[in-house]
Write a protein that holds these residues in place. Structure first.
Motif, PDB file in Angstrom:
ATOM      1  N   THR A 114     -83.495 -37.134  -8.425  1.00  0.00           N
ATOM      2  CA  THR A 114     -83.549 -38.179  -9.448  1.00  0.00           C
ATOM      3  C   THR A 114     -84.795 -39.038  -9.272  1.00  0.00           C
ATOM      4  O   THR A 114     -85.501 -39.338 -10.247  1.00  0.00           O
ATOM      5  N   ASP A 115     -85.104 -39.409  -8.031  1.00  0.00           N
ATOM      6  CA  ASP A 115     -86.298 -40.215  -7.756  1.00  0.00           C
ATOM      7  C   ASP A 115     -87.582 -39.471  -8.137  1.00  0.00           C
ATOM      8  O   ASP A 115     -88.577 -40.095  -8.503  1.00  0.00           O
ATOM      9  N   ALA A 116     -87.566 -38.136  -8.035  1.00  0.00           N
ATOM     10  CA  ALA A 116     -88.738 -37.320  -8.379  1.00  0.00           C
ATOM     11  C   ALA A 116     -88.740 -36.897  -9.849  1.00  0.00           C
ATOM     12  O   ALA A 116     -89.559 -36.080 -10.260  1.00  0.00           O
ATOM     13  N   SER A 117     -87.810 -37.438 -10.635  1.00  0.00           N
ATOM     14  CA  SER A 117     -87.669 -37.090 -12.054  1.00  0.00           C
ATOM     15  C   SER A 117     -87.462 -35.588 -12.241  1.00  0.00           C
ATOM     16  O   SER A 117     -87.963 -34.980 -13.189  1.00  0.00           O
ATOM     17  N   THR A 118     -86.702 -34.997 -11.338  1.00  0.00           N
ATOM     18  CA  THR A 118     -86.382 -33.568 -11.394  1.00  0.00           C
ATOM     19  C   THR A 118     -84.946 -33.413 -11.867  1.00  0.00           C
ATOM     20  O   THR A 118     -84.046 -34.065 -11.330  1.00  0.00           O
ATOM     21  N   PRO A 119     -84.701 -32.570 -12.855  1.00  0.00           N
ATOM     22  CA  PRO A 119     -83.322 -32.346 -13.301  1.00  0.00           C
ATOM     23  C   PRO A 119     -82.460 -31.831 -12.152  1.00  0.00           C
ATOM     24  O   PRO A 119     -82.883 -30.972 -11.379  1.00  0.00           O
ATOM     25  N   VAL A 120     -81.253 -32.374 -12.057  1.00  0.00           N
ATOM     26  CA  VAL A 120     -80.314 -31.944 -11.021  1.00  0.00           C
ATOM     27  C   VAL A 120     -78.926 -31.832 -11.640  1.00  0.00           C
ATOM     28  O   VAL A 120     -78.546 -32.634 -12.488  1.00  0.00           O
ATOM     29  N   ILE A 121     -78.216 -30.791 -11.225  1.00  0.00           N
ATOM     30  CA  ILE A 121     -76.846 -30.553 -11.677  1.00  0.00           C
ATOM     31  C   ILE A 121     -75.999 -30.328 -10.433  1.00  0.00           C
ATOM     32  O   ILE A 121     -76.403 -29.610  -9.524  1.00  0.00           O
ATOM     33  N   GLU A 122     -74.814 -30.937 -10.411  1.00  0.00           N
ATOM     34  CA  GLU A 122     -73.857 -30.651  -9.341  1.00  0.00           C
ATOM     35  C   GLU A 122     -72.592 -30.092  -9.963  1.00  0.00           C
ATOM     36  O   GLU A 122     -72.145 -30.561 -11.006  1.00  0.00           O
ATOM     37  N   MET A 123     -72.037 -29.088  -9.292  1.00  0.00           N
ATOM     38  CA  MET A 123     -70.847 -28.400  -9.796  1.00  0.00           C
ATOM     39  C   MET A 123     -69.739 -28.483  -8.751  1.00  0.00           C
ATOM     40  O   MET A 123     -69.990 -28.328  -7.562  1.00  0.00           O
ATOM     41  N   ASN A 124     -68.520 -28.737  -9.213  1.00  0.00           N
ATOM     42  CA  ASN A 124     -67.342 -28.695  -8.354  1.00  0.00           C
ATOM     43  C   ASN A 124     -66.124 -28.616  -9.260  1.00  0.00           C
ATOM     44  O   ASN A 124     -66.249 -28.717 -10.485  1.00  0.00           O
ATOM     45  N   LEU A 125     -64.965 -28.454  -8.658  1.00  0.00           N
ATOM     46  CA  LEU A 125     -63.733 -28.413  -9.438  1.00  0.00           C
ATOM     47  C   LEU A 125     -63.593 -29.702 -10.237  1.00  0.00           C
ATOM     48  O   LEU A 125     -63.939 -30.782  -9.746  1.00  0.00           O
ATOM     49  N   ALA A 126     -63.071 -29.595 -11.444  1.00  0.00           N
ATOM     50  CA  ALA A 126     -62.944 -30.777 -12.301  1.00  0.00           C
ATOM     51  C   ALA A 126     -62.084 -31.853 -11.651  1.00  0.00           C
ATOM     52  O   ALA A 126     -62.389 -33.037 -11.764  1.00  0.00           O
ATOM     53  N   GLN A 127     -61.025 -31.463 -10.955  1.00  0.00           N
ATOM     54  CA  GLN A 127     -60.120 -32.426 -10.322  1.00  0.00           C
ATOM     55  C   GLN A 127     -60.441 -32.667  -8.851  1.00  0.00           C
ATOM     56  O   GLN A 127     -59.650 -33.241  -8.126  1.00  0.00           O
ATOM     57  N   SER A 128     -61.603 -32.228  -8.417  1.00  0.00           N
ATOM     58  CA  SER A 128     -62.005 -32.356  -7.018  1.00  0.00           C
ATOM     59  C   SER A 128     -62.056 -33.814  -6.581  1.00  0.00           C
ATOM     60  O   SER A 128     -62.491 -34.690  -7.328  1.00  0.00           O
ATOM     61  N   HIS A 129     -61.665 -34.042  -5.340  1.00  0.00           N
ATOM     62  CA  HIS A 129     -61.785 -35.385  -4.770  1.00  0.00           C
ATOM     63  C   HIS A 129     -63.243 -35.739  -4.464  1.00  0.00           C
ATOM     64  O   HIS A 129     -63.542 -36.893  -4.175  1.00  0.00           O
ATOM     65  N   LEU A 130     -64.144 -34.775  -4.569  1.00  0.00           N
ATOM     66  CA  LEU A 130     -65.574 -35.052  -4.419  1.00  0.00           C
ATOM     67  C   LEU A 130     -65.999 -36.132  -5.413  1.00  0.00           C
ATOM     68  O   LEU A 130     -66.768 -37.028  -5.076  1.00  0.00           O
ATOM     69  N   TRP A 131     -65.481 -36.054  -6.638  1.00  0.00           N
ATOM     70  CA  TRP A 131     -65.880 -36.995  -7.692  1.00  0.00           C
ATOM     71  C   TRP A 131     -65.375 -38.406  -7.406  1.00  0.00           C
ATOM     72  O   TRP A 131     -65.827 -39.355  -8.048  1.00  0.00           O
ATOM     73  N   GLY A 132     -64.472 -38.563  -6.434  1.00  0.00           N
ATOM     74  CA  GLY A 132     -63.971 -39.884  -6.062  1.00  0.00           C
ATOM     75  C   GLY A 132     -64.766 -40.554  -4.955  1.00  0.00           C
ATOM     76  O   GLY A 132     -64.515 -41.719  -4.624  1.00  0.00           O
TER      77      GLY A 132
END
Length: 168
Positions: A114-132
Motif C-alpha cells: 500500500t505504501d508503494a502504491s502497489t495493488p494488493v489482494i488478500e484471500m481467506n475464508l469469508a468467515q475466517s477469524h483472520l478478518w477479526g
C-alpha cells in the motif's frame, strides 16, 4: 529498455493463480513457505527481503493467500478472541501462535504494498477469524479498500465455503 515488474504471490494454495499469471506472460514469484522453508516470511531476513522488493517497486501486484489453517477453527479462535481462545496450551497454542506470526508478516507485506502504491489482494475464508484481527479491521476500514465474498465452485473450483478477497 524497461524491465518488466513481476507479480508476487505469497503462500500455499496460490499455485493455480501463479500459473495463470505466467500464462498471461507476466513474470511471477511464488513464495510457498509450506513447500519451501527458505521462503518463510516469518523469518525476519526473508520478510525484510520481500518488503525490500515491494518498496523498490519491482512488483506490479501482490497476492496474499494467507493460510486459513487455524483461522477457521472455532475450537482455537473466536470472534471475541481472533488471536486464540483463552487457555490454549501445548501444541494448540504453538500452532495458533505460529499462524498469528504468519498473519502479522502478511499484514506487513500489505502495508509495504500500500505504501508503494502497489495493488494488493488478500484471500481467506469469508468467515475466517483472520478478518477479526486488528490489522485486518484497519485495512477493511480504509476508504480505498474493497472486498468481495464469492464461491469458487461457481468458477469450477472445489467448494470449501465462501472465500473473501480484500483489495486496496
Amino acid at each position: 529498455r524497461t524491465r518488466k515488474r513481476f507479480v508476487l504471490i505469497v503462500f500455499r494454495g496460490a499455485a493455480p493463480i501463479a500459473r495463470e499469471v505466467r500464462k498471461l506472460g507476466d513474470p511471477c514469484v511464488h513464495l510457498d513457505m509450506e513447500k519451501l522453508p527458505h521462503c518463510d516470511i516469518t523469518d525476519h531476513a526473508v520478510l525484510g527481503t520481500v518488503v525490500g522488493w515491494i518498496r523498490s517497486r519491482e512488483m506490479s501486484a501482490v497476492f496474499l493467500a494467507t493460510p486459513a489453517v487455524t483461522f477457521g477453527q472455532s475450537a482455537l479462535r473466536s470472534s471475541t478472541y481472533p488471536t486464540g481462545v483463552p487457555d490454549l496450551a501445548g501444541a494448540e497454542w504453538k500452532v495458533v501462535s505460529r499462524y498469528n506470526c504468519v498473519a502479522k508478516a502478511a499484514a506487513q507485506l500489505w502495508t509495504a504494498a500500500t505504501d508503494a502504491s502497489t495493488p494488493v489482494i488478500e484471500m481467506n475464508l469469508a468467515q475466517s477469524h483472520l478478518w477479526g484481527l486488528g490489522s485486518r479491521i484497519a485495512v477493511k476500514r480504509h476508504p480505498c479498500t474493497s472486498e468481495v465474498a464469492l464461491d469458487f465452485c461457481s468458477f469450477g473450483g472445489l467448494c470449501r465455503g465462501r472465500t473473501r478477497l480484500v483489495a486496496n
